[in-house]
Design a protein around this motif. Structure first.
Motif, PDB file in Angstrom:
ATOM      1  N   LEU A 153       0.811  -1.217   0.000  1.00  0.00           N
ATOM      2  CA  LEU A 153       0.000   0.000   0.000  1.00  0.00           C
ATOM      3  C   LEU A 153       0.848   1.272   0.000  1.00  0.00           C
ATOM      4  CD1 LEU A 153      -2.898  -1.055   2.362  1.00  0.00           C
ATOM      5  CD2 LEU A 153      -2.857  -1.009  -0.138  1.00  0.00           C
ATOM      6  N   ALA A 154       2.127   1.162   0.323  1.00  0.00           N
ATOM      7  CA  ALA A 154       3.013   2.321   0.334  1.00  0.00           C
ATOM      8  C   ALA A 154       3.559   2.647  -1.051  1.00  0.00           C
ATOM      9  CB  ALA A 154       4.175   2.088   1.297  1.00  0.00           C
ATOM     10  N   ARG A 155       3.308   1.801  -2.016  1.00  0.00           N
ATOM     11  CA  ARG A 155       3.783   2.063  -3.377  1.00  0.00           C
ATOM     12  C   ARG A 155       3.087   3.286  -3.947  1.00  0.00           C
ATOM     13  NH1 ARG A 155       4.399  -3.597  -6.558  1.00  0.00           N
ATOM     14  NH2 ARG A 155       6.165  -4.332  -5.351  1.00  0.00           N
ATOM     15  N   PRO A 156       3.768   3.997  -4.867  1.00  0.00           N
ATOM     16  CA  PRO A 156       3.141   5.171  -5.480  1.00  0.00           C
ATOM     17  C   PRO A 156       1.824   4.832  -6.186  1.00  0.00           C
ATOM     18  CG  PRO A 156       5.464   5.059  -6.052  1.00  0.00           C
ATOM     19  CD  PRO A 156       5.134   3.792  -5.324  1.00  0.00           C
ATOM     20  N   ALA A 157       1.791   3.694  -6.848  1.00  0.00           N
ATOM     21  CA  ALA A 157       0.573   3.228  -7.503  1.00  0.00           C
ATOM     22  C   ALA A 157       0.291   1.813  -6.998  1.00  0.00           C
ATOM     23  CB  ALA A 157       0.740   3.226  -9.010  1.00  0.00           C
ATOM     24  N   PRO A 158      -0.517   1.679  -5.950  1.00  0.00           N
ATOM     25  CA  PRO A 158      -0.762   0.343  -5.384  1.00  0.00           C
ATOM     26  C   PRO A 158      -1.381  -0.596  -6.406  1.00  0.00           C
ATOM     27  CG  PRO A 158      -1.823   2.063  -4.061  1.00  0.00           C
ATOM     28  CD  PRO A 158      -1.267   2.710  -5.275  1.00  0.00           C
ATOM     29  N   PRO A 159      -1.001  -1.875  -6.350  1.00  0.00           N
ATOM     30  CA  PRO A 159      -1.592  -2.848  -7.272  1.00  0.00           C
ATOM     31  C   PRO A 159      -3.060  -3.107  -6.926  1.00  0.00           C
ATOM     32  CG  PRO A 159       0.027  -3.893  -5.842  1.00  0.00           C
ATOM     33  CD  PRO A 159       0.033  -2.446  -5.526  1.00  0.00           C
ATOM     34  N   ARG A 160      -3.717  -3.900  -7.744  1.00  0.00           N
ATOM     35  CA  ARG A 160      -5.121  -4.246  -7.515  1.00  0.00           C
ATOM     36  C   ARG A 160      -5.285  -4.951  -6.177  1.00  0.00           C
ATOM     37  NH1 ARG A 160      -5.038  -7.501 -12.493  1.00  0.00           N
ATOM     38  NH2 ARG A 160      -5.766  -9.038 -11.022  1.00  0.00           N
ATOM     39  N   ALA A 161      -6.475  -4.885  -5.628  1.00  0.00           N
ATOM     40  CA  ALA A 161      -6.767  -5.447  -4.306  1.00  0.00           C
ATOM     41  C   ALA A 161      -6.474  -6.943  -4.253  1.00  0.00           C
ATOM     42  CB  ALA A 161      -8.216  -5.181  -3.922  1.00  0.00           C
ATOM     43  N   ARG A 162      -6.813  -7.652  -5.305  1.00  0.00           N
ATOM     44  CA  ARG A 162      -6.583  -9.110  -5.320  1.00  0.00           C
ATOM     45  C   ARG A 162      -5.100  -9.430  -5.211  1.00  0.00           C
ATOM     46  NH1 ARG A 162      -7.651 -13.077 -10.351  1.00  0.00           N
ATOM     47  NH2 ARG A 162      -7.126 -15.016  -9.287  1.00  0.00           N
ATOM     48  N   VAL A 163      -4.273  -8.689  -5.902  1.00  0.00           N
ATOM     49  CA  VAL A 163      -2.820  -8.898  -5.864  1.00  0.00           C
ATOM     50  C   VAL A 163      -2.282  -8.571  -4.473  1.00  0.00           C
ATOM     51  CG1 VAL A 163      -0.625  -8.111  -6.822  1.00  0.00           C
ATOM     52  CG2 VAL A 163      -2.565  -8.489  -8.328  1.00  0.00           C
TER      53      VAL A 163
END
Length: 127
Positions: free
Chosen positions: A30-40
């Motif tokens: 969640l700290a990534r600039p563009a968080p991946p999809r919820a499933r990932v």
């Protein structure tokens, strides 16, 4: 070691290790600039929790006397941050120590991003 009372006493610790690893990986994702999809994110957090649980369980067997709960939770958090890839490395290490032939597709070769390849006929390489 297979005493049911002893194993029942480890359940809360292993549950804590799973949660610590999963939450640590969740925070990382969640700290990534563009968080991946919820499933990932959920899949990676679950895998990291399983890896943290595995490392905590192995530490209780390998290290004598049984390490303090704080050490196991710290190891779970570090494992959670690293993610499930640590299980591949750990599996390869165990296979080598046991003298078992490893899966060549799964062998850990270090950081492959820094591998060099021939650039031309003169033998120079590029990073």
């Amino acid at each position: 070691m297979s005493d049911p009372a002893f194993l029942a006493g480890l359940v809360p610790l292993f549950g804590g290790a799973f949660v610590a690893g999963a939450v640590t990986q969740l925070a990382r994702q969640l700290a990534r600039p563009a968080p991946p999809r919820a499933r990932v994110v959920i899949a990676r957090a679950t895998c990291a929790g399983i890896a943290a649980l595995t490392v905590a369980a192995l530490l209780t067997v390998v290290v004598r006397p049984v390490p303090a709960a704080a050490l196991l939770l710290a190891a779970a958090c570090v494992t959670g941050w690293s993610g499930p890839g640590i299980l591949t490395r750990l599996g390869t290490l165990v296979e080598r120590k046991l003298g078992l032939p490893g899966d060549p597709q799964r062998e850990w070769r270090g950081n492959e991003r820094h591998r060099t390849h021939p650039a031309g006929p003169d033998g120079h390489t590029e990073a």
